[in-house]
Motif scaffolding. Structure first.
Motif, PDB file in Angstrom:
ATOM      1  N   ALA A  35      -4.931  -9.557   8.549  1.00  0.00           N
ATOM      2  CA  ALA A  35      -4.454  -8.727   7.438  1.00  0.00           C
ATOM      3  C   ALA A  35      -3.818  -7.436   7.944  1.00  0.00           C
ATOM      4  O   ALA A  35      -2.721  -7.053   7.515  1.00  0.00           O
ATOM      5  N   ARG A  36      -4.484  -6.762   8.847  1.00  0.00           N
ATOM      6  CA  ARG A  36      -3.942  -5.502   9.376  1.00  0.00           C
ATOM      7  C   ARG A  36      -2.634  -5.731  10.120  1.00  0.00           C
ATOM      8  O   ARG A  36      -1.676  -4.963   9.976  1.00  0.00           O
ATOM      9  N   ALA A  39       0.252  -6.543   7.693  1.00  0.00           N
ATOM     10  CA  ALA A  39       0.665  -5.350   6.952  1.00  0.00           C
ATOM     11  C   ALA A  39       1.492  -4.419   7.830  1.00  0.00           C
ATOM     12  O   ALA A  39       2.534  -3.906   7.412  1.00  0.00           O
ATOM     13  N   MET A  45       1.495 -11.650   3.342  1.00  0.00           N
ATOM     14  CA  MET A  45       0.306 -12.413   3.714  1.00  0.00           C
ATOM     15  C   MET A  45      -0.347 -13.014   2.477  1.00  0.00           C
ATOM     16  O   MET A  45      -0.386 -12.382   1.420  1.00  0.00           O
ATOM     17  N   ARG A  71     -10.804  -8.218   2.987  1.00  0.00           N
ATOM     18  CA  ARG A  71      -9.555  -8.781   3.499  1.00  0.00           C
ATOM     19  C   ARG A  71      -8.358  -8.219   2.744  1.00  0.00           C
ATOM     20  O   ARG A  71      -7.327  -7.871   3.337  1.00  0.00           O
ATOM     21  N   TYR A  75      -5.363  -5.352   4.290  1.00  0.00           N
ATOM     22  CA  TYR A  75      -3.903  -5.484   4.233  1.00  0.00           C
ATOM     23  C   TYR A  75      -3.277  -4.302   3.498  1.00  0.00           C
ATOM     24  O   TYR A  75      -2.411  -3.609   4.042  1.00  0.00           O
ATOM     25  N   VAL A  85       0.987  -8.904  -0.687  1.00  0.00           N
ATOM     26  CA  VAL A  85      -0.095  -9.876  -0.512  1.00  0.00           C
ATOM     27  C   VAL A  85      -0.135 -10.791  -1.724  1.00  0.00           C
ATOM     28  O   VAL A  85       0.006 -10.350  -2.865  1.00  0.00           O
TER      29      VAL A  85
END
Length: 236
Positions: A35-36, A39, A45, A71, A75, A85
């Motif tokens: 997620a990180r 982003a 994502m 999660r 993000y 997302v």
């Protein structure tokens, strides 16, 4: 080379999407890192089915596995200029009103307002591997006992000694009218959310694309086929 543009209603740094991964062990174990990274890269994502139901919405249900909201926020709190997302909701997630929870969550509200959140209708199995079926994965026996009232198991988890037990999600059913109605409902109930549709490369894909276009969905994702991704992603 400048690859920035618009994809499925989101402004992106490049036309790449991290496919929607659900509650399976590997997807869950590395969910925060994925997620990180997505982003910070400015790409879209997806968060797949069963995450909130199996791992918990905001409180962790299973030790060592982040909740759905962890999660999601991993993000959203790392997005800069680009990204978005998308969130799947299967039958069990819908029973728990996942999209309603997300859309009314005060922590998520600013990001919805910025246009960074979308909801994804899932019309096919994981990775397109199981046309018309819900998710099929193996889970630890103690998880199966906790979830036995919500999911289908071929055996009673409380009456066997198997370490892992196969869990089946409820199949989703879509006709043309149901799909049209679903998109129209989403546009009314979640007007600030992008609408995505995910399916495998099946014989009716042309009709899905036509209906999505006619009803104003933002994107159609045609996922892989016969990859068995649900089971493949289960083991760390």
């Amino acid at each position: 080379m400048n690859l920035e543009g618009s994809l499925g209603g989101f402004k992106v740094s490049m036309p790449i999407v991290v496919g929607s991964m659900g509650s399976t062990a590997i997807a869950s174990k590395f969910g925060l890192e994925i997620a990180r990274a997505a982003a910070k890269a400015g790409i879209i994502m997806g968060i797949g089915e069963n995450v909130a139901t199996v791992r918990g919405y905001s409180r962790r249900y299973t030790r060592g596995h982040p909740s759905f909201k962890e999660r999601l926020m991993a993000y959203l709190t790392n997005v800069d200029k680009y990204g978005g997302v998308i969130i799947q909701q299967n039958v069990e997630d819908a029973y728990d009103e996942l999209w309603n929870k997300v859309y009314s969550d005060r922590d998520v509200e600013p990001y919805i307002e910025e246009g960074l959140v979308g909801f994804e209708i899932k019309m096919g199995g994981q990775g397109g591997a199981k046309p018309g079926l819900g998710g099929v994965i193996k889970i630890p026996r103690e998880e199966a006992i906790r979830l036995k009232a919500k999911y289908h198991f071929e055996v009673d988890p409380e009456k066997v000694k198997d370490k892992f037990i196969t869990r089946y999600s409820v199949p989703g059913t879509y006709t043309e009218d149901i799909l049209r109605g679903m998109i129209r409902f989403m546009k009314t109930a979640y007007p600030r959310a992008r609408i995505w549709i995910k399916l495998g490369p099946y014989r009716d894909v042309d009709r899905v694309i036509s209906i999505a276009h006619e009803e104003g969905a933002h994107a159609v994702v045609i996922d892989g086929k016969e990859g068995g991704t649900g089971m493949a992603l289960q083991w760390p």
